[in-house]
Motif scaffolding. Structure first.
Motif: not given
Length: 390
Positions: A125, A129, A132, A166-167, A169-170, A173-174
């Motif tokens: 993940g 991420s 991305s 947004n990418a 932030n992902d 988190a990953a």
């Protein structure tokens, strides 16, 4: 033959027989008297008590430290109660009770199968991420260049920037999930936090360890201290830095000493006692935790008569000792004071004086006023007649 001569012949045998019987009776009485003499001597000897010099204790002044009594146990200051931080099955326990460990040594291994799968998923993940985010970042940079040349609208640039954020932030988190998965994997290996000894093993291979379950305890035997309790009524007599002398169960007659480090500010609500921490003298602390200890905080000292409990006999609240004086055994009532918990001796307030000799371990068949013979003197008196006869 005349009548008188015949009478003399007939009487003579009778007289002779009577004389013989009389002599025999006298001999028996003399023999009986001679036999009675040793028995009387033996009974006289049995009436006196024969003691050896080492059976006597000569009283002298001893230093008695008075102060509050302290009781407690020996506990390590540095100890770790290692618990399970993940729910897993115990695969292996590598250390047993009493084994020395070094910091970082593996103690318990838990099953990490599911956690490794979670780690692999978190790594994948995080990789996706990151890709991305890189793609969104490149797209925004292209649109920024086009917009500066007037070939793209401002709205398209703002949309690209929003996708990039947004990418990002992902990705953050990953990465957090990846770090958490790695920590979970590390928690399947329980390691020693410091150099010490395994004091208690709580699990075996095959056990299911839930979060919070006790696995193993590690202590540092070099950090032992005396954690004692003192009555709150005598807390005004205790100060930091005072000397404490105490005995530890399992170490025989050996005495330990230390200094008061800290006194708790609150008493126990149930026992009304204060906890006192005592540091051992350098290099003299026991290496076994949990042993019971009892002693006294030295707030002062006096010179007084002391007598161990083995030399005393009790009858209810009364106590007495057996004193030997001028070859006679006397039962002397004594008044006892406080007991020295460190040495197990009592203060003698009255009844005995300095220089008195008492029996170390009196028996139950002693009699007041009984004659006493010292073994060395008895042997000398017994050998004196024999040497004179020679």
């Amino acid at each position: 033959m005349t009548r008188s001569s015949r009478l003399a012949r007939s009487v003579s045998p009778t007289l002779l027989l009577c004389a013989a019987l009389a002599l025999s009776a006298c001999g028996k009485r003399e023999g009986a008297g001679a036999a009675d003499a040793p028995s009387k001597a033996a009974s006289a000897a049995a009436a006196s008590l024969l003691v050896a010099p080492e059976d006597l204790r000569t009283l002298s002044l001893s230093s008695y430290a008075f102060g509050p009594v302290i009781t407690g146990s020996i506990q390590p200051e540095k100890r770790a109660d290692l618990r399970a931080e993940v729910s897993a099955v115990v695969l292996q326990v590598l250390k047993e009770n009493g084994e020395n460990v070094r910091r970082g040594d593996l103690l318990v291994r838990l099953d990490d199968t599911s956690i490794r799968d979670s780690l692999a998923s978190a790594e994948e993940g995080a990789r996706v991420s990151a890709q991305s985010f890189e793609q969104a970042e490149r797209q925004m940079q292209r649109l920024k260049t086009l917009q500066s040349q007037g070939m793209s609208s401002l709205q398209a640039l703002e949309d690209a920037e929003l996708r990039r954020n947004n990418a990002q932030n992902d990705l953050v988190a990953a990465k957090a999930r990846l770090v958490q998965a790695r920590q979970q994997l590390q928690r399947t290996e329980v390691r020693a936090p410091f150099d010490g000894v395994v004091s208690e093993r709580k699990v075996s291979a095959g056990d299911t360890a839930q979060v919070g379950k006790e696995l193993v305890k590690v202590i540092d035997p070099r950090s032992m201290r005396f954690e004692g309790l003192v009555s709150a009524d005598r807390m005004h007599e205790i100060k930091a830095g005072q000397t404490v002398n105490f005995r530890v169960n399992g170490f025989g007659e050996g005495n330990f000493s230390g200094k008061v480090r800290r006194i708790d500010a609150a008493a126990n609500a149930t026992t009304r006692q204060l906890e006192v921490l005592v540091d051992f003298a350098p290099g003299k602390a026991p290496t076994v935790a949990g042993l019971y200890a009892e002693g006294r905080v030295e707030s002062g000292s006096v010179s007084t008569l002391m007598l161990p409990e083995v030399s005393l006999q009790r009858s209810g609240d009364a106590a007495h000792a057996w004193r030997v004086k001028n070859g006679v055994l006397n039962k002397v009532a004594v008044e006892l004071g406080e007991r020295d918990a460190r040495r197990g001796e009592f203060v003698i307030r009255s009844g005995l004086a300095v220089g008195d000799q008492v029996l170390r371990s009196p028996g139950s068949n002693l009699k007041d006023g009984q004659k006493v013979q010292i073994a060395a003197a008895a042997v000398a008196s017994a050998s004196a007649p024999a040497s004179t006869g020679k």
